[in-house]
Design an enzyme around this catalytic site. Structure first.
Site, PDB file in Angstrom:
ATOM      1  N   SER A  69     -11.953  10.309  -4.085  1.00 60.69           N
ATOM      2  CA  SER A  69     -11.519  10.158  -2.697  1.00 60.69           C
ATOM      3  C   SER A  69      -9.992  10.024  -2.692  1.00 60.69           C
ATOM      4  O   SER A  69      -9.365   9.917  -3.752  1.00 60.69           O
ATOM      5  CB  SER A  69     -12.169   8.935  -2.057  1.00 60.69           C
ATOM      6  OG  SER A  69     -11.702   7.748  -2.674  1.00 60.69           O
TER       7      SER A  69
ATOM      8  N   ASP B 101      -6.485   8.247  -0.512  1.00 57.46           N
ATOM      9  CA  ASP B 101      -5.983   7.283   0.466  1.00 57.46           C
ATOM     10  C   ASP B 101      -4.774   7.871   1.183  1.00 57.46           C
ATOM     11  O   ASP B 101      -3.889   8.442   0.546  1.00 57.46           O
ATOM     12  CB  ASP B 101      -5.574   5.977  -0.225  1.00 57.46           C
ATOM     13  CG  ASP B 101      -6.756   5.253  -0.851  1.00 57.46           C
ATOM     14  OD1 ASP B 101      -7.893   5.452  -0.385  1.00 57.46           O
ATOM     15  OD2 ASP B 101      -6.526   4.488  -1.802  1.00 57.46           O
TER      16      ASP B 101
ATOM     17  N   ASN C  62      -8.931   5.322   3.395  1.00 59.18           N
ATOM     18  CA  ASN C  62      -9.723   6.094   2.436  1.00 59.18           C
ATOM     19  C   ASN C  62     -10.561   7.197   3.072  1.00 59.18           C
ATOM     20  O   ASN C  62     -11.216   7.004   4.097  1.00 59.18           O
ATOM     21  CB  ASN C  62     -10.620   5.126   1.649  1.00 59.18           C
ATOM     22  CG  ASN C  62     -11.394   5.821   0.559  1.00 59.18           C
ATOM     23  OD1 ASN C  62     -12.534   6.231   0.747  1.00 59.18           O
ATOM     24  ND2 ASN C  62     -10.752   5.985  -0.590  1.00 59.18           N
TER      25      ASN C  62
ATOM     26  N   GLU D  99       0.826  -1.216   0.000  1.00 60.92           N
ATOM     27  CA  GLU D  99       0.000   0.000   0.000  1.00 60.92           C
ATOM     28  C   GLU D  99       0.860   1.266   0.000  1.00 60.92           C
ATOM     29  O   GLU D  99       0.555   2.226  -0.681  1.00 60.92           O
ATOM     30  CB  GLU D  99      -0.954   0.028   1.207  1.00 60.92           C
ATOM     31  CG  GLU D  99      -2.146  -0.920   1.103  1.00 60.92           C
ATOM     32  CD  GLU D  99      -3.201  -0.485   0.078  1.00 60.92           C
ATOM     33  OE1 GLU D  99      -3.069   0.576  -0.542  1.00 60.92           O
ATOM     34  OE2 GLU D  99      -4.178  -1.245  -0.099  1.00 60.92           O
TER      35      GLU D  99
ATOM     36  N   ASN E  14      -7.801   8.682  -5.765  1.00 59.13           N
ATOM     37  CA  ASN E  14      -8.563   7.645  -6.468  1.00 59.13           C
ATOM     38  C   ASN E  14      -9.433   8.260  -7.553  1.00 59.13           C
ATOM     39  O   ASN E  14      -9.722   9.450  -7.529  1.00 59.13           O
ATOM     40  CB  ASN E  14      -9.443   6.884  -5.476  1.00 59.13           C
ATOM     41  CG  ASN E  14      -8.627   6.250  -4.371  1.00 59.13           C
ATOM     42  OD1 ASN E  14      -7.652   5.554  -4.625  1.00 59.13           O
ATOM     43  ND2 ASN E  14      -9.007   6.523  -3.134  1.00 59.13           N
TER      44      ASN E  14
ATOM     45  N   ASP F 111     -12.555   7.903  -7.965  1.00 60.13           N
ATOM     46  CA  ASP F 111     -13.841   8.394  -7.438  1.00 60.13           C
ATOM     47  C   ASP F 111     -13.661   9.707  -6.664  1.00 60.13           C
ATOM     48  O   ASP F 111     -14.575  10.146  -5.984  1.00 60.13           O
ATOM     49  CB  ASP F 111     -14.514   7.332  -6.564  1.00 60.13           C
ATOM     50  CG  ASP F 111     -13.789   7.108  -5.246  1.00 60.13           C
ATOM     51  OD1 ASP F 111     -12.711   7.701  -5.017  1.00 60.13           O
ATOM     52  OD2 ASP F 111     -14.304   6.336  -4.418  1.00 60.13           O
TER      53      ASP F 111
END
Ligand code: NAG
Length: 143
Positions: free
Chosen positions: A65, A67, A74, A50, A61, A63
């Site tokens: 959002s 991280d 998120n 990650e 991301n 969408d």
């Protein structure tokens, strides 16, 4: 010289990139080994893929959002970055996931894994760790 001191201060106050075994030890001390059935090696595998153990990792991301941090948590579900509409399940500002005080990030990861999808909430875990021999992630570590 002044700017160098300032730079060192800023870097020191914020970011941290963990060495693999030091991170594994800290996770273990934080009660993560076996937490919700997830072995220590799986947590180390997850965070390796990650964030490469980098507390200042930030990724956007599709969408819209974002991280945050060593677990790439998120902003739509778990923290508030004042940009994404959020459920803020961990009840924290997303910036708290980027400091070298990883206790906050670890507590939030525990909250995430308590959800029904568990560890499978993390895409990098599904891709790189699920059904794999992850023992190498903690091998050679004095735990
Ligand atoms: C950690 O992540 C930050 C933010 O992406 C980046 O600037 C920094 O270079 C990374 N550190 C290392 C050692 O990769």
């Amino acid at each position: 010289m002044k700017s160098l001191v300032l730079l060192l201060f800023v870097v020191g106050a914020g970011a941290k990139v963990f060495e693999r075994c030091a991170w594994a030890r800290l996770l273990k001390e934080s009660g993560m080994d076996g937490y919700r059935g997830v072995s220590l090696a799986n947590w180390v595998c997850l965070t390796k893929h990650e964030s490469n153990f980098n507390t200042s990792s930030v990724n956007h991301n599709r969408d819209r959002s974002t991280d945050y941090g060593i677990f790439q948590i998120n902003s739509r579900w778990w923290c508030d970055d004042a940009q994404t509409p959020t459920a803020n399940g961990c009840n924290i500002p997303c910036s708290a996931l980027l400091t070298d005080n990883v206790a906050i990030a670890i507590n939030c990861a525990k909250r995430v894994v308590r959800d029904p999808s568990g560890i499978a909430a993390w895409v990098a875990w599904r891709v790189h760790c699920k059904n794999k021999d992850v023992s190498s992630y903690i091998s050679g570590c004095k735990l």
